[in-house]
Design a protein around this motif. Structure first.
Motif, PDB file in Angstrom:
ATOM      1  N   HIS A  30       0.960  -1.270   0.076  1.00  0.00           N
ATOM      2  CA  HIS A  30       0.104  -0.021  -0.125  1.00  0.00           C
ATOM      3  C   HIS A  30       0.871   1.266  -0.039  1.00  0.00           C
ATOM      4  N   ARG A  31       0.280   2.469   0.189  1.00  0.00           N
ATOM      5  CA  ARG A  31       1.046   3.724  -0.097  1.00  0.00           C
ATOM      6  C   ARG A  31       0.851   4.708   0.668  1.00  0.00           C
ATOM      7  N   THR A  32      -0.433   4.730   1.290  1.00  0.00           N
ATOM      8  CA  THR A  32      -0.895   5.984   2.361  1.00  0.00           C
ATOM      9  C   THR A  32      -1.191   5.454   3.560  1.00  0.00           C
ATOM     10  N   CYS A  33      -0.946   6.259   4.336  1.00  0.00           N
ATOM     11  CA  CYS A  33      -1.457   6.016   5.928  1.00  0.00           C
ATOM     12  C   CYS A  33      -1.642   7.413   6.703  1.00  0.00           C
ATOM     13  N   VAL A  34      -2.338   7.250   7.773  1.00  0.00           N
ATOM     14  CA  VAL A  34      -2.445   8.188   8.653  1.00  0.00           C
ATOM     15  C   VAL A  34      -1.404   8.071   9.655  1.00  0.00           C
ATOM     16  N   PHE A  35      -0.485   8.965   9.580  1.00  0.00           N
ATOM     17  CA  PHE A  35       0.556   9.101  10.459  1.00  0.00           C
ATOM     18  C   PHE A  35       0.269   9.908  11.970  1.00  0.00           C
ATOM     19  N   GLY A  36       0.508   9.125  12.900  1.00  0.00           N
ATOM     20  CA  GLY A  36       0.208   9.650  14.263  1.00  0.00           C
ATOM     21  C   GLY A  36       1.290   9.779  15.113  1.00  0.00           C
ATOM     22  N   TYR A  37       1.317  10.642  15.881  1.00  0.00           N
ATOM     23  CA  TYR A  37       2.194  10.872  17.150  1.00  0.00           C
ATOM     24  C   TYR A  37       1.568  11.715  18.220  1.00  0.00           C
ATOM     25  N   ARG A  38       2.064  11.311  19.447  1.00  0.00           N
ATOM     26  CA  ARG A  38       1.629  12.038  20.753  1.00  0.00           C
ATOM     27  C   ARG A  38       1.881  13.474  20.695  1.00  0.00           C
ATOM     28  N   ARG A  39       0.883  14.342  21.240  1.00  0.00           N
ATOM     29  CA  ARG A  39       1.290  15.597  21.569  1.00  0.00           C
ATOM     30  C   ARG A  39       1.240  15.665  22.934  1.00  0.00           C
ATOM     31  N   ARG A  40       1.808  17.167  23.395  1.00  0.00           N
ATOM     32  CA  ARG A  40       2.027  17.361  24.847  1.00  0.00           C
ATOM     33  C   ARG A  40       0.758  17.701  25.369  1.00  0.00           C
ATOM     34  N   ASN A  41      -0.121  18.221  24.519  1.00  0.00           N
ATOM     35  CA  ASN A  41      -1.738  18.729  24.956  1.00  0.00           C
ATOM     36  C   ASN A  41      -2.363  18.374  23.860  1.00  0.00           C
ATOM     37  N   ASP A  42      -3.746  18.259  24.252  1.00  0.00           N
ATOM     38  CA  ASP A  42      -4.690  17.849  23.281  1.00  0.00           C
ATOM     39  C   ASP A  42      -4.770  16.200  23.083  1.00  0.00           C
ATOM     40  N   SER A  47      -1.886  12.778  10.497  1.00  0.00           N
ATOM     41  CA  SER A  47      -1.901  13.493   8.924  1.00  0.00           C
ATOM     42  C   SER A  47      -1.652  12.207   8.069  1.00  0.00           C
ATOM     43  N   VAL A  48      -2.592  12.580   6.744  1.00  0.00           N
ATOM     44  CA  VAL A  48      -2.623  11.543   5.713  1.00  0.00           C
ATOM     45  C   VAL A  48      -1.122  11.899   5.014  1.00  0.00           C
ATOM     46  N   VAL A  49      -0.540  10.823   5.091  1.00  0.00           N
ATOM     47  CA  VAL A  49       1.002  10.919   4.140  1.00  0.00           C
ATOM     48  C   VAL A  49       1.368   9.578   3.392  1.00  0.00           C
ATOM     49  N   TYR A  50       2.144   9.874   2.210  1.00  0.00           N
ATOM     50  CA  TYR A  50       2.566   8.758   1.637  1.00  0.00           C
ATOM     51  C   TYR A  50       3.724   8.187   2.292  1.00  0.00           C
ATOM     52  N   TYR A  51       3.989   6.714   2.194  1.00  0.00           N
ATOM     53  CA  TYR A  51       5.107   6.304   2.736  1.00  0.00           C
ATOM     54  C   TYR A  51       5.768   5.519   1.641  1.00  0.00           C
ATOM     55  N   ILE A  52       7.175   5.082   2.034  1.00  0.00           N
ATOM     56  CA  ILE A  52       7.869   4.434   1.071  1.00  0.00           C
ATOM     57  C   ILE A  52       8.407   3.180   1.920  1.00  0.00           C
ATOM     58  N   PRO A  53       8.033   1.911   1.825  1.00  0.00           N
ATOM     59  CA  PRO A  53       8.591   0.770   2.272  1.00  0.00           C
ATOM     60  C   PRO A  53       9.934   0.417   1.766  1.00  0.00           C
ATOM     61  N   THR A  54      10.849  -0.178   2.774  1.00  0.00           N
ATOM     62  CA  THR A  54      12.141  -0.574   2.117  1.00  0.00           C
ATOM     63  C   THR A  54      12.168  -1.993   2.283  1.00  0.00           C
ATOM     64  N   ASP A  55      13.324  -2.526   1.560  1.00  0.00           N
ATOM     65  CA  ASP A  55      13.665  -4.072   1.650  1.00  0.00           C
ATOM     66  C   ASP A  55      13.964  -4.538   3.055  1.00  0.00           C
ATOM     67  N   ASP A  56      14.411  -3.815   3.979  1.00  0.00           N
ATOM     68  CA  ASP A  56      14.516  -4.125   5.309  1.00  0.00           C
ATOM     69  C   ASP A  56      13.379  -3.762   6.291  1.00  0.00           C
ATOM     70  N   ASP A  57      12.275  -3.541   5.906  1.00  0.00           N
ATOM     71  CA  ASP A  57      11.122  -3.532   6.625  1.00  0.00           C
ATOM     72  C   ASP A  57      10.858  -2.017   7.312  1.00  0.00           C
ATOM     73  N   GLU A  58      11.684  -1.003   7.003  1.00  0.00           N
ATOM     74  CA  GLU A  58      11.543   0.380   7.387  1.00  0.00           C
ATOM     75  C   GLU A  58      10.335   1.032   6.607  1.00  0.00           C
ATOM     76  N   LEU A  59       9.686   1.828   7.019  1.00  0.00           N
ATOM     77  CA  LEU A  59       8.652   2.666   6.354  1.00  0.00           C
ATOM     78  C   LEU A  59       9.234   4.263   6.693  1.00  0.00           C
ATOM     79  N   LEU A  60       9.446   4.895   5.210  1.00  0.00           N
ATOM     80  CA  LEU A  60       9.885   6.196   5.256  1.00  0.00           C
ATOM     81  C   LEU A  60       8.780   6.899   4.953  1.00  0.00           C
ATOM     82  N   VAL A  61       8.888   8.163   5.451  1.00  0.00           N
ATOM     83  CA  VAL A  61       7.915   9.326   5.518  1.00  0.00           C
ATOM     84  C   VAL A  61       8.816  10.446   5.372  1.00  0.00           C
ATOM     85  N   SER A  62       8.685  11.280   4.156  1.00  0.00           N
ATOM     86  CA  SER A  62       9.121  12.607   3.817  1.00  0.00           C
ATOM     87  C   SER A  62       8.353  13.899   4.631  1.00  0.00           C
ATOM     88  N   THR A  63       9.070  14.755   5.294  1.00  0.00           N
ATOM     89  CA  THR A  63       8.564  15.936   5.741  1.00  0.00           C
ATOM     90  C   THR A  63       9.476  16.949   5.722  1.00  0.00           C
TER      91      THR A  63
END
Length: 184
Positions: A30-42, A47-63
């Motif tokens: 697949h190619r899209t995901c909702v990228f989530g992370y903890r915030r200090r408040n709230d 956010s919806v992002v494209y991700y790139i899998p690698t042959d060693d099972d990492e998922l890379l996100v550009s920002t």
């Protein structure tokens, strides 16, 4: 090495939970995901992002280095990626990952080239690379390296007619280690 866009995304079974190997295949194809992370408040940030899998099972996100995703990953490397299916009946796979920031500009360009290919459905030609390099420099692009450690799946369920509601069934899924073997 970055994996190319899959010709067809993996289709999740509709009659049982996905096996660990199927979960990994779902993420790799697949190619899209909702990228989530903890915030200090709230609540959590997503956010919806494209991700790139690698042959060693990492998922890379550009920002951009100045965006919240990069700032938070530097502070707290726990992230989640809710990988989205692009077909109906809709399913998703939650991936929990440890994340780090990689400032290698050549990698940022490679990832952005791959993202553009996923956005358009076909790889960009080498002639596009100089423009992508300029964009990555101008936007101060970095790569978030996500190393999955577990997943949670939800089954695709669908009603084709309202009278099927009594036949609709669900089952419980669980968190499964990323590298778990399939049961015998």
């Amino acid at each position: 090495m970055l994996m190319p866009l899959a010709a067809e995304p993996y289709t999740a079974p509709t009659d049982r939970d996905m096996l660990p190997s199927e979960r990994r295949e779902f993420v790799r194809t697949h190619r899209t995901c909702v990228f989530g992370y903890r915030r200090r408040n709230d609540g959590p940030s997503m956010s919806v992002v494209y991700y790139i899998p690698t042959d060693d099972d990492e998922l890379l996100v550009s920002t951009m280095a100045g965006r919240g995703k990069a700032r938070v990953v530097r502070r707290d490397g726990k992230v989640s990626l809710c990988v989205l299916d692009e077909r109906w009946p809709f399913t998703y796979l939650q991936v929990y990952a440890d994340a780090t920031i990689d400032t290698d500009r050549a990698l940022a360009v490679d990832v952005m080239m791959a993202v553009a290919g996923r956005m358009s459905g076909q790889p960009l030609g080498a002639e596009a690379r100089p423009s992508v390099e300029v964009m990555c420099e101008r936007e101060n692009r970095v790569v978030i390296r996500c190393r999955p450690y577990s997943t949670f799946a939800t089954p695709p369920r669908h009603l084709h007619r309202n009278d099927e509601v009594r036949e609709l069934s669900h089952w419980v899924s669980g968190v499964v280690a990323w590298d778990a073997p399939d049961p015998s």
